[in-house]
Enzyme design. Structure first.
Site, mmCIF file in Angstrom:
data_model
loop_
_atom_site.group_PDB
_atom_site.id
_atom_site.type_symbol
_atom_site.label_atom_id
_atom_site.label_comp_id
_atom_site.label_asym_id
_atom_site.label_seq_id
_atom_site.Cartn_x
_atom_site.Cartn_y
_atom_site.Cartn_z
ATOM 1 N N TYR A 38 -2.170 -0.271 10.498
ATOM 2 C CA TYR A 38 -2.108 -0.675 9.087
ATOM 3 C C TYR A 38 -0.768 -0.244 8.477
ATOM 4 C CZ TYR A 38 -3.671 -1.031 4.170
ATOM 5 O OH TYR A 38 -3.795 -1.336 2.841
ATOM 6 N N SER A 61 0.868 -1.191 0.000
ATOM 7 C CA SER A 61 0.000 0.000 0.000
ATOM 8 C C SER A 61 0.897 1.232 0.000
ATOM 9 C CB SER A 61 -0.854 -0.001 1.277
ATOM 10 O OG SER A 61 -1.498 1.243 1.445
HETATM 11 N N1 LIG Z 1 -8.584 -0.797 -1.644
HETATM 12 C C1 LIG Z 1 -7.620 0.012 -1.331
HETATM 13 O O1 LIG Z 1 -7.806 1.243 -1.348
HETATM 14 C C2 LIG Z 1 -6.256 -0.534 -0.982
HETATM 15 C C3 LIG Z 1 -5.176 0.361 -1.031
HETATM 16 C C4 LIG Z 1 -3.904 -0.108 -0.737
HETATM 17 C C5 LIG Z 1 -3.715 -1.458 -0.434
HETATM 18 N N2 LIG Z 1 -4.783 -2.306 -0.372
HETATM 19 C C6 LIG Z 1 -4.499 -3.708 -0.041
HETATM 20 O O2 LIG Z 1 -5.094 -4.544 -1.019
HETATM 21 C C7 LIG Z 1 -5.307 -5.849 -0.467
HETATM 22 C C8 LIG Z 1 -6.712 -6.306 -0.844
HETATM 23 O O3 LIG Z 1 -7.655 -5.435 -0.260
HETATM 24 P P1 LIG Z 1 -8.949 -4.908 -1.017
HETATM 25 O O4 LIG Z 1 -8.835 -3.462 -1.126
HETATM 26 O O5 LIG Z 1 -9.198 -5.731 -2.214
HETATM 27 O O6 LIG Z 1 -10.027 -5.160 0.135
HETATM 28 P P2 LIG Z 1 -11.201 -6.218 0.324
HETATM 29 O O7 LIG Z 1 -12.182 -6.124 -0.787
HETATM 30 O O8 LIG Z 1 -11.660 -6.016 1.719
HETATM 31 O O9 LIG Z 1 -10.463 -7.623 0.184
HETATM 32 C C9 LIG Z 1 -9.637 -8.140 1.184
HETATM 33 C C10 LIG Z 1 -9.588 -9.641 1.038
HETATM 34 O O10 LIG Z 1 -8.675 -10.174 2.009
HETATM 35 C C11 LIG Z 1 -9.321 -11.271 2.622
HETATM 36 N N3 LIG Z 1 -8.770 -11.597 3.927
HETATM 37 C C12 LIG Z 1 -8.752 -10.846 5.066
HETATM 38 N N4 LIG Z 1 -8.164 -11.543 6.056
HETATM 39 C C13 LIG Z 1 -7.796 -12.759 5.537
HETATM 40 C C14 LIG Z 1 -7.149 -13.897 6.037
HETATM 41 N N5 LIG Z 1 -6.770 -13.981 7.321
HETATM 42 N N6 LIG Z 1 -6.916 -14.936 5.189
HETATM 43 C C15 LIG Z 1 -7.299 -14.901 3.911
HETATM 44 N N7 LIG Z 1 -7.956 -13.849 3.376
HETATM 45 C C16 LIG Z 1 -8.190 -12.790 4.184
HETATM 46 C C17 LIG Z 1 -10.780 -10.872 2.687
HETATM 47 O O11 LIG Z 1 -11.563 -12.028 2.929
HETATM 48 P P3 LIG Z 1 -12.970 -12.011 3.721
HETATM 49 O O12 LIG Z 1 -14.018 -11.800 2.676
HETATM 50 O O13 LIG Z 1 -13.032 -13.356 4.341
HETATM 51 O O14 LIG Z 1 -12.904 -10.904 4.738
HETATM 52 C C18 LIG Z 1 -10.933 -10.308 1.288
HETATM 53 O O15 LIG Z 1 -11.088 -11.349 0.352
HETATM 54 C C19 LIG Z 1 -5.060 -5.713 1.039
HETATM 55 O O16 LIG Z 1 -3.793 -6.256 1.350
HETATM 56 C C20 LIG Z 1 -5.075 -4.210 1.264
HETATM 57 O O17 LIG Z 1 -4.298 -3.827 2.367
HETATM 58 C C21 LIG Z 1 -6.044 -1.865 -0.637
#
Ligand SMILES: NC(=O)c1ccc[n+]([C@@H]2O[C@H](COP(=O)([O-])OP(=O)(O)OC[C@H]3O[C@@H](n4cnc5c(N)ncnc54)[C@H](OP(=O)(O)O)[C@@H]3O)[C@@H](O)[C@H]2O)c1
Length: 290
Positions: A162, A149
């Site tokens: 975070y 991130s």
């Molecule tokens: N969206 C943004 O603005 C943004 C920006 C920078 C970085 N990121 C990073 O991108 C990555 C994906 O996030 P996203 O934005 O796509 O959010 P998201 O839609 O909330 O997806 C997160 C995913 O991670 C899964 N997860 C959480 N804990 C887990 C565990 N212990 N084991 C396996 N899966 C787990 C969730 O599963 P469940 O459905 O079971 O909860 C969900 O499938 C993360 O690492 C986040 O920090 C996101």
């Protein structure tokens, strides 16, 4: 030869979109999620893109550290190899540093840092062994892509947990890259700004004291939360899944990929502006002055 990709956190967001993009790009994707009961959106997306033959779903919780080597071994038994690991699973814990309990901080690290580390360590021996087996790229052993991130390179207020977990991941990733480059393993990190996924809505996690009357920061935390909800623009998450797919296809990727206008602006303004001016702007924008 079929290239195999393993992706974590595929029930929503970047993970789900990356499954579709990588399968479209010709990979066979082992898509994983911690609760198979949350598979409906992924199933729908895979069906609509007619990619059923290139995607397999497995259960994997990145915090079940002891179970990860066996989960990786099962994938290798079935498919023979793992060409790309996308460490995507993660969540963001909100709350002033003063209000976050140690166990909440540890849980944040378990998913965002130790989970990615443990799964990578389980996959590294597989990649080492398969070097020299790719007719299209003989020196290549595999790709490991960390979904980090912009918070791994700069820190926001109210998300210290975070930021700390993603900074740890950045440091670990940079060392790993240096250690494995000579083995043909290409390690890269993606640093997105704000993108429209469930991390901002359904999956939001706030420390249990953070917004409560128990917190001396309650009013500031509420103002911050409103700014995030109402003022922060979130871009189309496909930019990130497409970038991850491009990295997976690149035999010689960079270490870091900042993605999103906000991420680049944040990164460069922190480096180029005088620090005291920069921090004043952040405090004003996030409305956390007392
Ligand atoms: N969206 C943004 O603005 C943004 C920006 C920078 C970085 N990121 C990073 O991108 C990555 C994906 O996030 P996203 O934005 O796509 O959010 P998201 O839609 O909330 O997806 C997160 C995913 O991670 C899964 N997860 C959480 N804990 C887990 C565990 N212990 N084991 C396996 N899966 C787990 C969730 O599963 P469940 O459905 O079971 O909860 C969900 O499938 C993360 O690492 C986040 O920090 C996101």
């Amino acid at each position: 030869m079929q290239k195999i990709a393993l992706i974590t956190g595929c029930s929503s967001g970047f993970g789900l979109l990356t499954v579709v993009d990588m399968a479209k790009a010709g990979f066979f994707v082992v898509a994983t999620m911690r609760e198979l009961s949350r598979r409906a959106r992924l199933d729908q997306a895979v069906m609509e893109a007619n990619l059923g033959a290139r995607v397999e779903l497995r259960r994997l919780d990145v915090t079940e550290f002891e179970a990860l080597p066996a989960a990786v071994a099962e994938i290798v038994n079935t498919h023979g190899r793992i060409d790309v690991l996308v460490n995507n699973a993660g969540y963001a814990l909100g709350g002033f540093a003063e209000d976050i309990q140690l166990e909440e901080l540890r849980a944040q690290f378990d998913t965002n840092f130790f989970g990615q580390v443990a799964l990578t360590r389980a996959v590294l021996p597989v990649m080492r062994k398969q070097r020299g087996t790719r007719p299209d790229a003989p020196g290549l052993a595999g790709h490991i892509i960390m979904v980090s991130s912009i918070s791994g390179l700069t820190s926001n207020p109210v998300t210290s947990s975070y930021s700390a977990s993603k900074h740890a991941l950045e440091g670990w990733t940079e060392s790993l890259r240096l250690e494995t480059l000579g083995l043909g393993i290409k390690v890269a990190a993606v640093e997105p700004g704000a993108y429209d996924t469930d991390i901002w809505s359904k999956n939001v996690k706030i420390g249990k004291v953070a917004l409560s009357a128990e917190s001396p920061n309650q009013a500031r935390a509420r103002r911050f939360s409103n700014v995030v909800k109402n003022r922060l623009k979130k871009a189309d998450a496909r930019e990130v899944s497409q970038l991850i797919t491009r990295i997976a296809l690149d035999p010689n990727p960079n270490l870091r990929y900042l993605v999103g206008r906000d991420a680049r602006l944040r990164y460069w303004s922190q480096r180029l502006l005088p620090w005291k001016f920069y921090e004043k702007q952040i405090i004003k924008y996030t409305q956390i002055d007392s």
